[in-house]
Write an enzyme that holds these catalytic residues in place. Structure first.
Site, PDB file in Angstrom:
ATOM      1  N   SER A 152       0.833  -1.196   0.000  1.00  0.00           N
ATOM      2  CA  SER A 152       0.000   0.000   0.000  1.00  0.00           C
ATOM      3  C   SER A 152       0.875   1.256   0.000  1.00  0.00           C
ATOM      4  O   SER A 152       1.625   1.480  -0.952  1.00  0.00           O
ATOM      5  CB  SER A 152      -0.965  -0.060   1.196  1.00  0.00           C
ATOM      6  N   ASP A 205     -10.470  -3.352  -4.594  1.00  0.00           N
ATOM      7  CA  ASP A 205      -9.566  -2.387  -3.973  1.00  0.00           C
ATOM      8  C   ASP A 205      -9.573  -1.097  -4.780  1.00  0.00           C
ATOM      9  O   ASP A 205      -9.377  -1.131  -6.001  1.00  0.00           O
ATOM     10  CB  ASP A 205      -8.159  -2.998  -3.947  1.00  0.00           C
ATOM     11  N   HIS A 214      -8.161  -5.049  -0.421  1.00  0.00           N
ATOM     12  CA  HIS A 214      -6.967  -4.418   0.117  1.00  0.00           C
ATOM     13  C   HIS A 214      -6.615  -5.042   1.475  1.00  0.00           C
ATOM     14  O   HIS A 214      -7.502  -5.383   2.244  1.00  0.00           O
ATOM     15  CB  HIS A 214      -7.229  -2.918   0.286  1.00  0.00           C
TER      16      HIS A 214
END
Length: 340
Positions: A187, A281, A311
């Protein structure tokens, strides 16, 4: 109802959509997370947000419900850990070193956790780092960089580059092979991994052998296909990304900086890159755009998109089949780059 709780209508719609699109084990993780009663990150202060239950907490709860051990050493046998201190840009950074079973010296992967540069730490992302150590048969050094808003852009990026400089100089001191280094992250950390590879190239530092970028932030528009498609997804939604960008940047001008907008950075000459994306996501299109930009720059890249997961799935290999697949894919790509 507390005004910091998720909107009940949006929450219900999100659950219905997830029930149609997500794998059964992903739904189980989402239900475990919801049972911990998280508040809406985008309605909180950073201090409040850092106290919220995480997906890692949900995995632990799900393992307990399944009467399985939640002890990390039991989930990934053979990987041992020790705590280290790494030099950051302005002072020491806490780090965890994961070492796989076997005989060293081992390749070393410098790993950056997620959390939008605002929340979380290396402990929250233990599952991804630990799993990668086993899958790649490499040491993984997971570093806690400085967080915003206390330390706004580009503090985390400066720490990431400083940690890479430290690793080049000190890998041999703990049994690592300084000639076989890689960068990785999830991320926000996936962004840092690529940005650090670019910064290392520009600084004339030893290049990493590989860059692993798991559902990275690679641009700052929140109007991509996947942002619109997954605007109310869990555990990451469009409003949360607005919140992260607001807290990490000093002003609108930072949103155009190529360290945040990696797709606009000069990418030529980078090591091979692996991108892992989740279908459910908001950041899925970010990964696709980075893949296209890397191809245009002549960089070898492989991107794999995993259906039915969201995610944060990568570190949940204890309970998610697709996470096990993703870690195996990433590990194989890293091992190939580390080979003589």
């Amino acid at each position: 109802m507390s005004d910091k709780k998720p909107n009940p209508v949006i929450n219900a719609v999100s659950n219905v959509v997830a029930a149609l699109r997500a794998d059964d084990d992903q739904i189980a993780v989402a239900k475990a997370h919801e049972s911990l009663e998280p508040e809406a990150i985008e309605k909180l202060t950073p201090e409040e947000a850092r106290r919220q239950p995480t997906v890692a907490d949900a995995v632990k709860k799900l393992l307990e419900q399944q009467n399985r051990s939640a002890v990390p050493e039991a989930l990934v046998p053979g990987v041992t850990t020790r705590e280290l201190t790494v030099d950051g840009a302005t002072g020491p950074l806490a780090a965890t070193l994961y070492t796989p079973a076997g005989q060293g010296p081992f390749p070393v992967v410098l790993y950056f956790h997620g959390g939008g540069w605002v929340i979380a730490n290396r402990q929250v992302y233990d599952g991804g780092a630990r799993g990668l150590a086993a899958a790649a048969q490499a040491m993984v050094l997971s570093v806690d960089y400085r967080l915003a808003p206390e330390h706004k852009f580009p503090a985390a990026w400066d720490d990431a580059l400083a940690a890479y400089r430290w690793l080049i100089e000190h890998a041999a001191s703990f049994g690592g092979d300084a000639s076989r280094l890689a960068l990785a992250g999830e991320s926000a950390g996936g962004n840092l991994a690529v940005a650090t590879a670019i910064a290392a190239r520009d600084a004339g530092l030893r290049a990493p052998r590989h860059v692993l970028s798991v559902y990275p932030v690679t641009q700052t528009s929140r109007n991509t296909e996947s942002y619109l498609e997954n605007a109310i997804a869990k555990p990451l939604n469009r409003a949360m990304m607005d919140w992260f960008f607001t807290h990490v940047t000093r002003g609108e001008q930072d949103l155009d900086d190529p360290r945040l907008s990696l797709v606009d950075a000069p990418l030529a000459g980078l090591a091979p890159v692996t991108i892992v994306n989740a279908r459910l996501d908001p950041l899925r299109s970010d990964g696709a755009r980075l893949e296209s930009a890397l191809i245009d720059a002549g960089v070898e890249v492989a991107r794999k998109e995993f259906e039915g997961v969201a995610h944060e799935f990568f570190g949940a290999a204890a309970v998610l089949e697709k996470a096990r697949d993703a870690q195996a894919f990433a590990g194989e790509r890293l091992r190939r780059s580390f080979a003589p």
